[in-house]
Design a protein around this motif. Structure first.
Motif, PDB file in Angstrom:
ATOM      1  N   MET A   1       0.845  -1.177   0.000  1.00 49.26           N
ATOM      2  CA  MET A   1       0.000   0.000   0.000  1.00 49.26           C
ATOM      3  C   MET A   1       0.890   1.240   0.000  1.00 49.26           C
ATOM      4  O   MET A   1       1.909   1.295   0.666  1.00 49.26           O
ATOM      5  CB  MET A   1      -0.929  -0.022   1.216  1.00 49.26           C
ATOM      6  CG  MET A   1      -1.955   1.087   1.188  1.00 49.26           C
ATOM      7  SD  MET A   1      -3.121   1.049   2.563  1.00 49.26           S
ATOM      8  CE  MET A   1      -4.263  -0.190   1.973  1.00 49.26           C
ATOM      9  N   ALA A   2       0.482   2.264  -0.749  1.00 47.91           N
ATOM     10  CA  ALA A   2       1.265   3.488  -0.869  1.00 47.91           C
ATOM     11  C   ALA A   2       1.275   4.257   0.449  1.00 47.91           C
ATOM     12  O   ALA A   2       0.311   4.250   1.198  1.00 47.91           O
ATOM     13  CB  ALA A   2       0.689   4.360  -1.972  1.00 47.91           C
ATOM     14  N   THR A   3       2.401   4.917   0.700  1.00 51.45           N
ATOM     15  CA  THR A   3       2.520   5.775   1.869  1.00 51.45           C
ATOM     16  C   THR A   3       1.808   7.092   1.569  1.00 51.45           C
ATOM     17  O   THR A   3       1.989   7.671   0.503  1.00 51.45           O
ATOM     18  CB  THR A   3       4.001   6.047   2.186  1.00 51.45           C
ATOM     19  OG1 THR A   3       4.652   4.801   2.386  1.00 51.45           O
ATOM     20  CG2 THR A   3       4.146   6.911   3.409  1.00 51.45           C
ATOM     21  N   LEU A   4       1.022   7.537   2.519  1.00 53.19           N
ATOM     22  CA  LEU A   4       0.284   8.781   2.327  1.00 53.19           C
ATOM     23  C   LEU A   4       1.102   9.975   2.797  1.00 53.19           C
ATOM     24  O   LEU A   4       1.768   9.918   3.833  1.00 53.19           O
ATOM     25  CB  LEU A   4      -1.030   8.747   3.102  1.00 53.19           C
ATOM     26  CG  LEU A   4      -2.056   7.717   2.664  1.00 53.19           C
ATOM     27  CD1 LEU A   4      -3.284   7.790   3.563  1.00 53.19           C
ATOM     28  CD2 LEU A   4      -2.450   7.933   1.222  1.00 53.19           C
ATOM     29  N   PRO A   5       1.041  11.075   2.042  1.00 53.73           N
ATOM     30  CA  PRO A   5       1.662  12.316   2.520  1.00 53.73           C
ATOM     31  C   PRO A   5       0.907  12.810   3.756  1.00 53.73           C
ATOM     32  O   PRO A   5      -0.179  12.304   4.065  1.00 53.73           O
ATOM     33  CB  PRO A   5       1.474  13.279   1.349  1.00 53.73           C
ATOM     34  CG  PRO A   5       1.009  12.477   0.196  1.00 53.73           C
ATOM     35  CD  PRO A   5       0.434  11.212   0.739  1.00 53.73           C
ATOM     36  N   PRO A   6       1.421  13.820   4.438  1.00 50.80           N
ATOM     37  CA  PRO A   6       0.685  14.392   5.577  1.00 50.80           C
ATOM     38  C   PRO A   6      -0.716  14.823   5.145  1.00 50.80           C
ATOM     39  O   PRO A   6      -0.930  15.213   3.992  1.00 50.80           O
ATOM     40  CB  PRO A   6       1.532  15.598   5.984  1.00 50.80           C
ATOM     41  CG  PRO A   6       2.904  15.298   5.473  1.00 50.80           C
ATOM     42  CD  PRO A   6       2.703  14.491   4.224  1.00 50.80           C
ATOM     43  N   GLU A   7      -1.659  14.770   6.070  1.00 51.96           N
ATOM     44  CA  GLU A   7      -3.050  15.070   5.724  1.00 51.96           C
ATOM     45  C   GLU A   7      -3.258  16.516   5.297  1.00 51.96           C
ATOM     46  O   GLU A   7      -4.258  16.846   4.666  1.00 51.96           O
ATOM     47  CB  GLU A   7      -3.985  14.701   6.860  1.00 51.96           C
ATOM     48  CG  GLU A   7      -3.812  15.493   8.114  1.00 51.96           C
ATOM     49  CD  GLU A   7      -4.769  15.065   9.215  1.00 51.96           C
ATOM     50  OE1 GLU A   7      -4.867  15.821  10.190  1.00 51.96           O
ATOM     51  OE2 GLU A   7      -5.410  14.015   9.108  1.00 51.96           O
ATOM     52  N   SER A   8      -2.314  17.396   5.599  1.00 48.63           N
ATOM     53  CA  SER A   8      -2.423  18.789   5.171  1.00 48.63           C
ATOM     54  C   SER A   8      -2.004  18.989   3.710  1.00 48.63           C
ATOM     55  O   SER A   8      -2.164  20.076   3.161  1.00 48.63           O
ATOM     56  CB  SER A   8      -1.565  19.681   6.071  1.00 48.63           C
ATOM     57  OG  SER A   8      -0.209  19.280   5.989  1.00 48.63           O
TER      58      SER A   8
END
Length: 90
Positions: A1-8
């Motif tokens: 699964m891809a790593t998500l950037p910060p939610e901002s």
């Protein structure tokens, strides 16, 4: 699964695998006939999420006989803001 950037981080700065991973984390399921369409179901409503060229279109189908509601969320919005708008429901 891809790593998500910060939610901002705005959605337009997410890779396609990160966007798909985020939608899966929300509980959305990709529609078999169109990889740009995702269905998200909650007890009170369900929503069709459309990955369009300029924005993310959300079409809510309330559980009752109410009319469908929709909005378009620009990819320039942060992932947190888009998620909050989707989760708020119709």
């Amino acid at each position: 699964m891809a790593t998500l950037p910060p939610e901002s981080t705005p959605l337009n700065q997410h890779s396609l695998p990160a966007l798909e991973a985020w939608l899966q984390q929300l509980g959305a399921v990709r529609m078999d006939d169109n990889p740009c369409q995702w269905m998200l179901e909650r007890s009170e409503w369900r929503a069709l999420l459309l990955l369009e060229r300029e924005d993310l279109k959300v079409i809510w189908h309330p559980g009752s006989l109410e009319a469908m509601l929709q909005c378009s969320l620009p990819y320039g919005l942060s992932r947190a803001d888009v998620e909050a708008a989707i989760q708020a429901g119709p």
